[in-house]
Design an enzyme around this catalytic site. Structure first.
Site, PDB file in Angstrom:
ATOM      1  CG  HIS A 397     -36.406   4.772 -97.333  1.00 30.77           C
ATOM      2  ND1 HIS A 397     -37.427   4.860 -98.432  1.00 30.77           N
ATOM      3  CD2 HIS A 397     -37.058   4.310 -96.426  1.00 30.77           C
ATOM      4  CE1 HIS A 397     -38.619   4.538 -97.748  1.00 30.77           C
ATOM      5  NE2 HIS A 397     -38.404   4.531 -96.581  1.00 30.77           N
ATOM      6  CG  HIS A 398     -33.212  -0.875 -97.450  1.00 29.43           C
ATOM      7  ND1 HIS A 398     -32.296  -1.716 -96.473  1.00 29.43           N
ATOM      8  CD2 HIS A 398     -32.533  -0.395 -98.048  1.00 29.43           C
ATOM      9  CE1 HIS A 398     -31.009  -1.440 -97.070  1.00 29.43           C
ATOM     10  NE2 HIS A 398     -31.272  -0.720 -98.080  1.00 29.43           N
ATOM     11  CD  GLU A 399     -42.004   0.968 -97.751  1.00 32.49           C
ATOM     12  OE1 GLU A 399     -42.268  -0.204 -97.578  1.00 32.49           O
ATOM     13  OE2 GLU A 399     -42.053   1.946 -96.834  1.00 32.49           O
ATOM     14  CG  HIS A 467     -41.058   4.710 -90.312  1.00 33.66           C
ATOM     15  ND1 HIS A 467     -41.609   5.682 -90.539  1.00 33.66           N
ATOM     16  CD2 HIS A 467     -39.833   4.958 -89.521  1.00 33.66           C
ATOM     17  CE1 HIS A 467     -40.928   6.765 -89.884  1.00 33.66           C
ATOM     18  NE2 HIS A 467     -39.868   6.378 -89.418  1.00 33.66           N
ATOM     19  CD  GLU A 468     -44.511   2.028 -92.428  1.00 30.66           C
ATOM     20  OE1 GLU A 468     -44.481   3.504 -92.474  1.00 30.66           O
ATOM     21  OE2 GLU A 468     -43.350   1.700 -92.847  1.00 30.66           O
ATOM     22  CD  GLU A 486     -44.475   5.830 -88.708  1.00 29.52           C
ATOM     23  OE1 GLU A 486     -44.715   6.645 -89.218  1.00 29.52           O
ATOM     24  OE2 GLU A 486     -44.570   4.505 -89.196  1.00 29.52           O
ATOM     25  CD  GLU A 492     -45.508   8.767 -92.140  1.00 29.45           C
ATOM     26  OE1 GLU A 492     -44.405   8.738 -92.463  1.00 29.45           O
ATOM     27  OE2 GLU A 492     -46.023   7.536 -92.200  1.00 29.45           O
TER      28      GLU A 492
END
Length: 688
Positions: A397-399, A467-468, A486, A492
């Site tokens: 996971h890379h936020e 995502h985003e 996403e 979510e």
């Protein structure tokens, strides 16, 4: 991907009278017709079976160079051809995709003293139209800045619309269903107080994909394809004549796109159908994208996964280490790996594994994560080896916290770190305002970034789920390792503080967001009341358990996450096994009786073993669907394993009401299945 080309030249109709130029090009079956007129302005119109669906709509650009007028052109020449070919996707809803169209290319030149050449290309399919602008290399015109694209879609009538409000930074809205005249984007935007970052545009702006339904029964889908090095196209609605005008997402100083000749814009895509099922079945957007190099992406592998993710949303754990409830710890992740191994699930996503989560959200901070430093309680080497010993792989996971410049500086090291730890899939996230400051999630700068990440990941044989990010435009054909995103209001949001998802939302997503490409929707919830770890939580998952299983068939994606906690999934082991067995790559897909905002029903045939799956989802209404098994091979008998809502099932009152039964069926027979309010069904059909 082996292709078969059957190309031939055809003749477009050219009419010239009193200085007016008209060009007409029809689809292979002759039913869709495009007419281009170059009188005072260059316009196009579209009809189907002589019914005008798009009235004359203008084309062109405004540049930040006033001496160049890209609104008035002379036609230097035209080229026409017909292409009939097919291609094989690496993964998808069908094993062969037909690509049959007629193309008209106009070579244009501006009438101003500063001569600029532009090509306008139309591809006309039996189910719609794609068109784009090309800027060929030429002397005296190299670099330019787009102030606005002036493309119009003149509908000329007050159609019914399935829409979300225009916004530069998010598409995580619930869909509205109104007439075009009733669009009120600012009010719709203001209702959504749970979205992290919003940048509303104005009261008459909507996003694509936009699904329209005419009073005469046409279904019209407006979107774009092959969005590369260009901003997202939003639409400004003129309610005087129901014209939708292109509005490109700007950068920090108001410019739309920085381009160099030798390039082209994304395709503007229009799908046209007399039935809703025709919209769902269309491959037009994929066909408008460039093909991938099959040998370069041969390592791409569809997969299902679970994740250390939902427990942070419901309050069982946290992302940050300092809280004392850190969920991404070695012992906890091993439990997820054990669960995945037990049921044959390929991957385990771990969020919150790396340092930085204490100071990540809302600060518009340049450097938060380095993407290579685990928290002290996360033994990544040990966990990776443990996972591989059980035929499972960790998912990284890379936020980025919106700090894209930081991520790009560190991307090479982050991907090498994944390779060193035997991790071949990454989920990227872009929560927060974008850095560089003033850039938007849907800007040209960011769309270049998303593709850059996909390309760099492919060099390391790494698959990407984002995502985003901006909504997809079929680029998973060109870059198959960019498997899903996403880019909409996903599951979510069931845990949003104010309100989550409605059952209707999913039946609209199939006709809108999902036409651009696979979605990481994260179905697979079996526990629906979300206050078990935090009594103050009032939201819930508005679905039945049968619908959750059905979504794995209805919403196509080559990478799918079972969203719930392992202890909740473990309560229904047979259902988990059923879901895990659902294929991620299909031989063929047939959409049955469906309607946006009502129900979606699809039948899919597995590529590997020929087993059929049929599934359906419903909105807030209870429905009975009569299935016709004429798609099965004649002369054979099949066993049907059906999972459907029980008679007393209800998305709020009894979401776990479910029944499972088996029976025999022959081709041509019919069967009635039940969908509760907010419910669904799924069946597996195997040859006896």
């Amino acid at each position: 991907m082996k292709k078969v080309f059957l190309s031939l030249v055809f003749t477009a109709v050219f009419l010239a009278s009193f200085g007016q130029q008209k060009f007409q090009v029809s689809s292979p079956n002759g039913q869709v017709q495009v007419t281009l007129s170059n009188q005072e302005r260059l316009t196009y119109s579209i009809s189907h079976q002589e019914n005008v669906l798009f009235q004359p709509s203008t084309l062109g650009f405004s540049l930040n160079r006033p001496e160049i007028d890209l609104t008035e052109f002379e036609v230097l020449g035209s080229e026409e051809k017909e292409v009939n070919q097919s291609w094989t996707p690496i993964y998808g809803e069908r094993s062969k995709i037909k690509d049959h169209y007629r193309e008209l290319r106009l070579r244009l030149q501006t009438k101003t003293q500063a001569k600029v050449q532009v090509n306008l290309v139309f591809k006309v399919y039996d189910d719609g139209v794609g068109f784009r602008y090309e800027f060929p290399e030429q002397e005296g015109f190299k670099h330019f800045i787009v102030g606005e694209e002036l493309t119009e879609f003149k509908m000329g009538a007050d159609h019914s619309a399935f829409w979300i409000p225009g916004d530069y930074d998010t598409n995580e809205f619930l869909y509205k269903t109104t007439r075009l005249s009733e669009v009120k984007s600012l009010a719709a935007n203001a209702e959504e107080i749970d979205i992290a970052v919003k940048s509303p545009i104005g009261d008459n702006f909507v996003q694509t994909p936009l699904q329209l339904v005419t009073d005469s029964g046409y279904y019209i889908h407006i979107h774009e394809a092959a969005l590369v090095n260009y901003p997202v196209m939003q639409l400004e609605l003129d309610k005087a004549d129901y014209t939708l005008k292109s509005h490109l997402v700007p950068d920090a100083v108001g410019n739309k796109a920085y381009l160099q000749t030798g390039t082209s814009t994304p395709w503007r895509s229009i799908i046209i159908s007399k039935t809703p099922e025709g919209i769902l079945a269309s491959d037009l957007i994929l066909n408008l994208n460039d093909p991938a190099q099959e040998e370069y992406y041969s390592w791409v592998t569809p997969q299902k996964f679970i994740g250390v993710w939902w427990e942070m949303h419901v309050g069982k754990g946290t992302w940050e280490y300092a809280s004392g409830k850190h969920a991404a710890n070695t012992a906890n992740v091993k439990k997820y790996i054990d669960f995945a191994a037990k049921y044959g699930i390929e991957g385990v996503l771990v969020e919150g594994w790396n340092e930085g989560w204490e100071d990540w959200f809302g600060n518009w901070k340049e450097e938060v994560f380095d993407f290579v430093t685990p928290y002290p309680d996360y033994a990544i080497k040990e966990l990776s080896e443990y996972a591989r010993s059980k035929n499972v792989r960790l998912i990284m996971h890379h936020e980025t916290s919106g700090s894209v410049t930081n991520y790009e500086r560190r991307l090479e090291d982050a991907l090498d770190f994944m390779v060193a730890n035997d991790i071949n899939t990454v989920k990227t996230g872009y929560v927060g305002k974008i850095i560089p400051r003033g850039e938007h999630h849907d800007s040209q700068w960011m769309n270049r970034h998303y593709v850059h990440v996909g390309k760099k990941a492919a060099e390391k044989k790494i698959m990407v789920v984002s995502h985003e990010s901006s909504r997809p435009t079929g680029l998973n054909r060109t870059y198959p390792n960019m498997m899903a995103s996403e880019a909409a209001r996903g599951n979510e949001f069931n845990n949003a503080p104010t309100f989550g998802l409605t059952p209707e939302h999913e039946t609209i997503l199939a006709f809108t967001r999902l036409k651009g490409g696979p979605m990481d929707y994260t179905p697979g919830f079996f526990d629906f009341k979300l206050n078990r770890f935090d009594a103050s939580r009032t939201t819930q998952v508005n679905t039945t358990i049968s619908k959750q299983a059905a979504l794995f068939v209805v919403f196509y994606s080559p990478i799918q996450m079972l969203g719930d906690l392992p202890e909740n999934l473990e309560k229904y082991p047979d259902l988990v096994r059923f879901i895990v067995d659902i294929p991620l790559d299909w031989e063929e897909s047939t959409y049955l009786k469906s309607a946006p905002g009502g129900q979606v029903v699809v039948a899919r045939k597995a590529k590997e073993n020929g087993v059929w799956y049929v599934a359906g989802i419903s909105d807030e209404q209870a429905r009975e669907v009569e299935l016709d098994f004429s798609f099965l091979e004649k002369g054979k008998t099949y066993t049907v394993h059906l999972i459907q809502d029980s008679k007393d099932a209800h998305y709020d009152l009894n979401p776990t009401g479910m029944e499972s039964k088996s029976s025999s069926v022959k081709p041509g027979q019919k069967m009635k299945v039940r969908m509760a309010q907010g419910g669904g069904f799924v069946m597996k059909i195997s040859q006896e």
